[in-house]
Design a protein around this motif. Sequence first.
Motif, PDB file in Angstrom:
ATOM      1  N   GLN A 219       0.844  -1.186   0.000  1.00 51.93           N
ATOM      2  CA  GLN A 219       0.000   0.000   0.000  1.00 51.93           C
ATOM      3  C   GLN A 219       0.884   1.241   0.000  1.00 51.93           C
ATOM      4  O   GLN A 219       1.681   1.438   0.906  1.00 51.93           O
ATOM      5  CB  GLN A 219      -0.900   0.011   1.240  1.00 51.93           C
ATOM      6  CG  GLN A 219      -1.733   1.272   1.388  1.00 51.93           C
ATOM      7  CD  GLN A 219      -2.750   1.421   0.273  1.00 51.93           C
ATOM      8  OE1 GLN A 219      -3.697   0.635   0.187  1.00 51.93           O
ATOM      9  NE2 GLN A 219      -2.569   2.419  -0.582  1.00 51.93           N
ATOM     10  N   THR A 220       0.756   2.049  -1.021  1.00 51.71           N
ATOM     11  CA  THR A 220       1.558   3.270  -1.097  1.00 51.71           C
ATOM     12  C   THR A 220       0.729   4.476  -0.664  1.00 51.71           C
ATOM     13  O   THR A 220      -0.495   4.383  -0.489  1.00 51.71           O
ATOM     14  CB  THR A 220       2.063   3.526  -2.533  1.00 51.71           C
ATOM     15  OG1 THR A 220       0.979   4.034  -3.329  1.00 51.71           O
ATOM     16  CG2 THR A 220       2.607   2.254  -3.156  1.00 51.71           C
ATOM     17  N   ASN A 221       1.386   5.600  -0.522  1.00 56.00           N
ATOM     18  CA  ASN A 221       0.722   6.879  -0.289  1.00 56.00           C
ATOM     19  C   ASN A 221       0.783   7.749  -1.540  1.00 56.00           C
ATOM     20  O   ASN A 221       0.702   8.972  -1.452  1.00 56.00           O
ATOM     21  CB  ASN A 221       1.373   7.606   0.894  1.00 56.00           C
ATOM     22  CG  ASN A 221       1.013   6.964   2.222  1.00 56.00           C
ATOM     23  OD1 ASN A 221      -0.108   6.508   2.424  1.00 56.00           O
ATOM     24  ND2 ASN A 221       1.971   6.919   3.134  1.00 56.00           N
ATOM     25  N   ASP A 222       0.918   7.089  -2.691  1.00 53.11           N
ATOM     26  CA  ASP A 222       1.020   7.800  -3.967  1.00 53.11           C
ATOM     27  C   ASP A 222      -0.338   7.857  -4.651  1.00 53.11           C
ATOM     28  O   ASP A 222      -0.915   6.817  -5.000  1.00 53.11           O
ATOM     29  CB  ASP A 222       2.027   7.098  -4.885  1.00 53.11           C
ATOM     30  CG  ASP A 222       3.452   7.188  -4.360  1.00 53.11           C
ATOM     31  OD1 ASP A 222       3.732   8.108  -3.571  1.00 53.11           O
ATOM     32  OD2 ASP A 222       4.276   6.348  -4.748  1.00 53.11           O
ATOM     33  N   LEU A 223      -0.832   9.063  -4.835  1.00 57.99           N
ATOM     34  CA  LEU A 223      -2.083   9.265  -5.551  1.00 57.99           C
ATOM     35  C   LEU A 223      -1.841   9.053  -7.040  1.00 57.99           C
ATOM     36  O   LEU A 223      -0.898   9.621  -7.599  1.00 57.99           O
ATOM     37  CB  LEU A 223      -2.620  10.668  -5.298  1.00 57.99           C
ATOM     38  CG  LEU A 223      -3.069  10.928  -3.851  1.00 57.99           C
ATOM     39  CD1 LEU A 223      -3.076  12.408  -3.551  1.00 57.99           C
ATOM     40  CD2 LEU A 223      -4.440  10.326  -3.609  1.00 57.99           C
ATOM     41  N   VAL A 224      -2.677   8.236  -7.680  1.00 58.21           N
ATOM     42  CA  VAL A 224      -2.463   7.911  -9.088  1.00 58.21           C
ATOM     43  C   VAL A 224      -3.773   7.945  -9.864  1.00 58.21           C
ATOM     44  O   VAL A 224      -4.867   7.902  -9.288  1.00 58.21           O
ATOM     45  CB  VAL A 224      -1.817   6.513  -9.259  1.00 58.21           C
ATOM     46  CG1 VAL A 224      -0.463   6.445  -8.581  1.00 58.21           C
ATOM     47  CG2 VAL A 224      -2.743   5.416  -8.736  1.00 58.21           C
ATOM     48  N   GLU A 225      -3.625   8.000 -11.168  1.00 54.58           N
ATOM     49  CA  GLU A 225      -4.744   7.812 -12.095  1.00 54.58           C
ATOM     50  C   GLU A 225      -4.438   6.543 -12.891  1.00 54.58           C
ATOM     51  O   GLU A 225      -3.429   6.480 -13.583  1.00 54.58           O
ATOM     52  CB  GLU A 225      -4.857   9.010 -13.045  1.00 54.58           C
ATOM     53  CG  GLU A 225      -5.842   8.810 -14.186  1.00 54.58           C
ATOM     54  CD  GLU A 225      -5.613   9.791 -15.318  1.00 54.58           C
ATOM     55  OE1 GLU A 225      -5.930   9.438 -16.477  1.00 54.58           O
ATOM     56  OE2 GLU A 225      -5.094  10.894 -15.060  1.00 54.58           O
ATOM     57  N   ILE A 226      -5.299   5.536 -12.764  1.00 52.64           N
ATOM     58  CA  ILE A 226      -5.081   4.269 -13.467  1.00 52.64           C
ATOM     59  C   ILE A 226      -5.776   4.315 -14.820  1.00 52.64           C
ATOM     60  O   ILE A 226      -6.982   4.561 -14.901  1.00 52.64           O
ATOM     61  CB  ILE A 226      -5.569   3.078 -12.628  1.00 52.64           C
ATOM     62  CG1 ILE A 226      -4.655   2.894 -11.404  1.00 52.64           C
ATOM     63  CG2 ILE A 226      -5.586   1.803 -13.458  1.00 52.64           C
ATOM     64  CD1 ILE A 226      -4.980   1.688 -10.557  1.00 52.64           C
ATOM     65  N   LYS A 227      -5.002   4.078 -15.880  1.00 51.86           N
ATOM     66  CA  LYS A 227      -5.541   4.072 -17.234  1.00 51.86           C
ATOM     67  C   LYS A 227      -6.106   2.698 -17.588  1.00 51.86           C
ATOM     68  O   LYS A 227      -7.191   2.581 -18.149  1.00 51.86           O
ATOM     69  CB  LYS A 227      -4.442   4.453 -18.227  1.00 51.86           C
ATOM     70  CG  LYS A 227      -4.908   4.503 -19.674  1.00 51.86           C
ATOM     71  CD  LYS A 227      -3.755   4.883 -20.602  1.00 51.86           C
ATOM     72  CE  LYS A 227      -4.207   4.951 -22.049  1.00 51.86           C
ATOM     73  NZ  LYS A 227      -3.083   5.289 -22.969  1.00 51.86           N
TER      74      LYS A 227
END
Length: 336
Positions: A219-227
């Motif tokens: 589990q990361t604390n990186d906000l992402v947008e998954i394509k």
Amino acid sequence: MLIDFNNLKINNLDFETDFEKKIKKFLEEWFSNTEMVQIQTSGSTGTPKVFEIEKNRMIHSAIMTCNFLGLKEGNTALLCLPVEYISGKMMIVRSMERKLKLIIADPSLKPLENLQSEIDFCAMTPLQVENSLDRIHRIRNLIIGGAAVSESLKKRISGFMTHIYETYGMSETLSHIALRQITPQPEDYFTVFENISISTDERGCLKIFAPELNAEIIQTNDLVEIKNEKQFRFLGRVDNVINSGGAKIFPEQLEALIKREIPNEAVISGIEDESLGQKLILIIEGEESEDLIKKVLEIQFEKSFHRPKEIIFIDKIPRTPNGKVNRRELLALITK
């Protein structure tokens, strides 16, 4: 120094420098009867720590990178990263797994200074790349990690025919689990390696399932947008998000926009404000300059609240040992 992993005889090698002796120590640890290797984290996102990793998992990680880049037995690689960290150790493991010829260069800001021949593979930090632009063309595949690749650096390397990638990963994923090409075909999204699954939690932060690298879901604390199931875009770290007047602001995205216009290191931060909660400020490394201020003021920000309320100049922005901006220390410096 060159180590040919197709014909490795440690006792026949002369490990002279302190760096070379550290490599020898790692090789002895690797070929010992233990199944584990000790790894030290950089401390860029928390307190530095030492933990153990199974050698078998490091081999799986090495195979993923070598396959992605198409590295073959007999190719040449350059090691110029500290072997205390996973980045340096994995360069050695990749070389062992694919039987590469590994050139050793003491870690420095100019690791390619004495490079005379062309090589197939190298991993460097952004600072090393910035100081090696005159020799980057000698590398066929270059991965850049340890810190985000700035927009200004991307511009400077955009004309190279070298295949240059930005990495995504951490110590817990045994270096990187995804790459994004910068040049010659720039990509917006990171592509994850084979046998790796990605998803997000309720915050929108990345979750990584890489059973060959780590038995647990990371589990990361990186906000992402998954394509899609293999690609994602990094938005910023959730703990860096600034809440100003009720609006959530991702500093990494604003920094990328600003760095397209100015050559200096620039960091967006938030300081306590009675009315806004957090006031958006911009910290620029270097001497105060009306020209730089003018360039920042002319930037077309997507939202009006993305425009910094204050610009601060600082002689030197503090960094972690592997070159990342130390945001906590920086905030302490400007608010003391």
